[in-house]
Design a protein around this motif. Structure first.
Motif, PDB file in Angstrom:
ATOM      1  N   TYR A   1       0.862  -1.248   0.072  1.00 38.11           N
ATOM      2  CA  TYR A   1      -0.162  -0.097   0.072  1.00 38.11           C
ATOM      3  C   TYR A   1       0.821   1.118   0.162  1.00 38.11           C
ATOM      4  CZ  TYR A   1       1.048  -0.182   4.924  1.00 38.11           C
ATOM      5  OH  TYR A   1       1.597  -0.077   6.407  1.00 38.11           O
ATOM      6  N   LEU A   2       0.531   2.607  -0.464  1.00 42.65           N
ATOM      7  CA  LEU A   2       1.016   3.694  -0.307  1.00 42.65           C
ATOM      8  C   LEU A   2       1.149   4.281   1.062  1.00 42.65           C
ATOM      9  CD1 LEU A   2      -1.067   5.283  -3.241  1.00 42.65           C
ATOM     10  CD2 LEU A   2       1.441   5.085  -3.120  1.00 42.65           C
TER      11      LEU A   2
ATOM     12  N   SER B   1      -5.821   1.476   4.498  1.00 45.03           N
ATOM     13  CA  SER B   1      -5.370   0.007   4.136  1.00 45.03           C
ATOM     14  C   SER B   1      -4.246  -0.311   5.189  1.00 45.03           C
ATOM     15  CB  SER B   1      -4.434   0.178   2.740  1.00 45.03           C
ATOM     16  OG  SER B   1      -5.382  -0.255   1.765  1.00 45.03           O
ATOM     17  N   ALA B   2      -3.371   0.391   5.783  1.00 38.61           N
ATOM     18  CA  ALA B   2      -2.562   0.117   6.758  1.00 38.61           C
ATOM     19  C   ALA B   2      -2.919  -0.348   7.872  1.00 38.61           C
ATOM     20  CB  ALA B   2      -1.683   1.123   7.182  1.00 38.61           C
ATOM     21  N   ALA B   3      -4.382   0.352   8.347  1.00 34.00           N
ATOM     22  CA  ALA B   3      -5.001  -0.126   9.488  1.00 34.00           C
ATOM     23  C   ALA B   3      -5.786  -1.743   9.311  1.00 34.00           C
ATOM     24  CB  ALA B   3      -6.144   0.988  10.001  1.00 34.00           C
TER      25      ALA B   3
ATOM     26  N   ARG C   1      -5.006  -4.834  11.058  1.00 34.50           N
ATOM     27  CA  ARG C   1      -6.198  -5.758  11.911  1.00 34.50           C
ATOM     28  C   ARG C   1      -6.115  -7.243  11.200  1.00 34.50           C
ATOM     29  NH1 ARG C   1      -9.180  -1.059  10.806  1.00 34.50           N
ATOM     30  NH2 ARG C   1     -10.100  -2.137   9.206  1.00 34.50           N
ATOM     31  N   LEU C   2      -5.943  -7.351  10.151  1.00 31.22           N
ATOM     32  CA  LEU C   2      -5.844  -8.793   9.554  1.00 31.22           C
ATOM     33  C   LEU C   2      -4.494  -9.737   9.801  1.00 31.22           C
ATOM     34  CD1 LEU C   2      -7.503  -7.982   6.192  1.00 31.22           C
ATOM     35  CD2 LEU C   2      -8.394  -9.101   7.898  1.00 31.22           C
ATOM     36  N   GLU C   3      -3.562  -8.926  10.548  1.00 34.98           N
ATOM     37  CA  GLU C   3      -2.410  -9.589  11.117  1.00 34.98           C
ATOM     38  C   GLU C   3      -1.456  -9.574   9.989  1.00 34.98           C
ATOM     39  OE1 GLU C   3      -3.526 -13.008  13.066  1.00 34.98           O
ATOM     40  OE2 GLU C   3      -3.962 -11.996  14.791  1.00 34.98           O
ATOM     41  N   PHE C   4      -1.279  -8.739   9.005  1.00 36.41           N
ATOM     42  CA  PHE C   4      -0.253  -8.669   7.898  1.00 36.41           C
ATOM     43  C   PHE C   4       0.759  -7.951   8.831  1.00 36.41           C
ATOM     44  CE2 PHE C   4      -3.468  -9.720   5.068  1.00 36.41           C
ATOM     45  CZ  PHE C   4      -2.841  -9.948   3.783  1.00 36.41           C
ATOM     46  N   GLU C   5       2.116  -8.403   8.418  1.00 32.36           N
ATOM     47  CA  GLU C   5       3.255  -7.742   9.065  1.00 32.36           C
ATOM     48  C   GLU C   5       4.211  -7.146   7.923  1.00 32.36           C
ATOM     49  OE1 GLU C   5       5.811 -10.629  11.201  1.00 32.36           O
ATOM     50  OE2 GLU C   5       3.922 -11.771  12.086  1.00 32.36           O
ATOM     51  N   ARG C   6       4.322  -5.858   8.513  1.00 33.82           N
ATOM     52  CA  ARG C   6       5.372  -5.183   7.390  1.00 33.82           C
ATOM     53  C   ARG C   6       6.706  -5.869   7.280  1.00 33.82           C
ATOM     54  NH1 ARG C   6       6.616   1.216   7.316  1.00 33.82           N
ATOM     55  NH2 ARG C   6       8.500   1.189   6.223  1.00 33.82           N
ATOM     56  N   GLU C   7       7.062  -5.971   5.968  1.00 32.38           N
ATOM     57  CA  GLU C   7       8.280  -6.714   5.541  1.00 32.38           C
ATOM     58  C   GLU C   7       9.288  -5.658   4.937  1.00 32.38           C
ATOM     59  OE1 GLU C   7       7.069 -11.445   5.336  1.00 32.38           O
ATOM     60  OE2 GLU C   7       7.178 -10.184   3.228  1.00 32.38           O
ATOM     61  N   GLY C   8       8.786  -4.622   4.285  1.00 27.31           N
ATOM     62  CA  GLY C   8       9.875  -3.624   3.613  1.00 27.31           C
ATOM     63  C   GLY C   8       9.053  -2.586   3.153  1.00 27.31           C
ATOM     64  N   TYR C   9      10.161  -2.019   2.381  1.00 28.20           N
ATOM     65  CA  TYR C   9       9.540  -0.462   1.809  1.00 28.20           C
ATOM     66  C   TYR C   9      10.272  -0.379   0.660  1.00 28.20           C
ATOM     67  CZ  TYR C   9       8.392   4.701   1.469  1.00 28.20           C
ATOM     68  OH  TYR C   9       8.027   5.720   1.120  1.00 28.20           O
TER      69      TYR C   9
ATOM     70  N   HIS D   1       5.929   1.864  -1.844  1.00 25.14           N
ATOM     71  CA  HIS D   1       4.862   1.072  -1.357  1.00 25.14           C
ATOM     72  C   HIS D   1       5.547   0.601  -0.103  1.00 25.14           C
ATOM     73  CE1 HIS D   1       2.414   2.056  -4.873  1.00 25.14           C
ATOM     74  NE2 HIS D   1       1.439   0.985  -4.312  1.00 25.14           N
ATOM     75  N   VAL D   2       4.568   0.373   0.734  1.00 26.85           N
ATOM     76  CA  VAL D   2       5.026  -0.312   1.904  1.00 26.85           C
ATOM     77  C   VAL D   2       4.496  -1.903   1.692  1.00 26.85           C
ATOM     78  CG1 VAL D   2       4.255  -0.938   4.465  1.00 26.85           C
ATOM     79  CG2 VAL D   2       4.512   1.443   3.654  1.00 26.85           C
ATOM     80  N   LEU D   3       5.487  -2.854   1.963  1.00 28.66           N
ATOM     81  CA  LEU D   3       5.308  -4.311   1.796  1.00 28.66           C
ATOM     82  C   LEU D   3       4.836  -4.785   2.904  1.00 28.66           C
ATOM     83  CD1 LEU D   3       8.549  -4.555  -0.487  1.00 28.66           C
ATOM     84  CD2 LEU D   3       6.128  -3.679  -1.157  1.00 28.66           C
ATOM     85  N   THR D   4       3.691  -5.661   2.782  1.00 30.96           N
ATOM     86  CA  THR D   4       3.349  -6.358   3.864  1.00 30.96           C
ATOM     87  C   THR D   4       3.015  -7.830   3.484  1.00 30.96           C
ATOM     88  OG1 THR D   4       0.912  -5.990   3.989  1.00 30.96           O
ATOM     89  CG2 THR D   4       2.279  -4.471   4.866  1.00 30.96           C
TER      90      THR D   4
END
Length: 196
Positions: free
Chosen positions: A136-137, A143-145, A149-157, A171-174
């Motif tokens: 997501y942007l 989208s971040a929230a 809530r769905l327990e996606f984890e940030r993995e990179g940028y 983009h933020v990568l999750t």
């Protein structure tokens, strides 16, 4: 694939017969979604264009490389959102990308959260995927929230990851991984746990 049903929604695989409903949905939400999507050419939202795209997607859908879904409330013909699993890779990867969009009038009503919980259950259950990725942007706080809530984890940028609204954007990568057997057992034994 059978329809996926939730308390309020029914999710079905998009087909050429959905072209008119998708044309109405995308036209109604063109301004709402434009800042999060690539620039669309003239005619992109028309019924004919939707019909042609869905027809062209058929080989990838049949081959299991793409799963486009339309979201409707039970017993209502209008599309209120879309979700798709794309770039589905099997073999040693067993992963895909998740995309989604919700009608402006339904934003903040929990519709997409409800739908994506069911989509993820399908991805990790019937489809036996190991990883679902969603990007997501950075300024897209909704989208971040939602993904948190769905327990996606940030993995990179990723810098200049996609051309959105005519500009190359970071983009933020999750990602979310399939629950392991011990995690499923813990959930089932927790009183009131979602999915128990």
């Amino acid at each position: 694939m059978h329809a996926i049903e939730t308390k309020r929604l029914i999710l079905t695989r998009a087909a050429p017969a959905d072209a008119a409903a998708l044309a109405r949905f995308s036209t109604r939400n063109a301004d709402h979604l434009s800042r999060w999507e690539p620039t669309r050419p003239d005619g992109y939202y028309s019924e004919t264009a939707w019909h042609n795209r869905l027809t062209a997607y058929a080989p990838d859908i049949r081959a299991g490389r793409y799963l486009p879904l339309v979201l409707r409330f039970h017993d209502q013909p209008d599309v209120v959102g879309t979700a798709n699993l794309s770039n589905i890779v099997r073999g040693e990867f067993q992963a895909c990308h998740l995309g989604y969009a919700v009608d402006a009038e339904q934003e903040g009503q929990g519709v997409m959260s409800e739908a994506l919980r069911a989509v993820l259950d399908h991805a990790f259950g019937a489809m036996s995927l190991n990883r679902v990725m969603a990007n997501y942007l950075p300024e897209n706080m909704r989208s971040a929230a939602l993904l948190a809530r769905l327990e996606f984890e940030r993995e990179g940028y990723a810098k200049r990851y996609l051309k959105i609204a005519g500009e190359w954007r970071d983009h933020v990568l999750t990602a979310k991984l399939a629950p392991q057997p011990e995690e499923l057992a813990d959930r089932a034994s927790t009183p009131g746990a979602v999915g128990a």
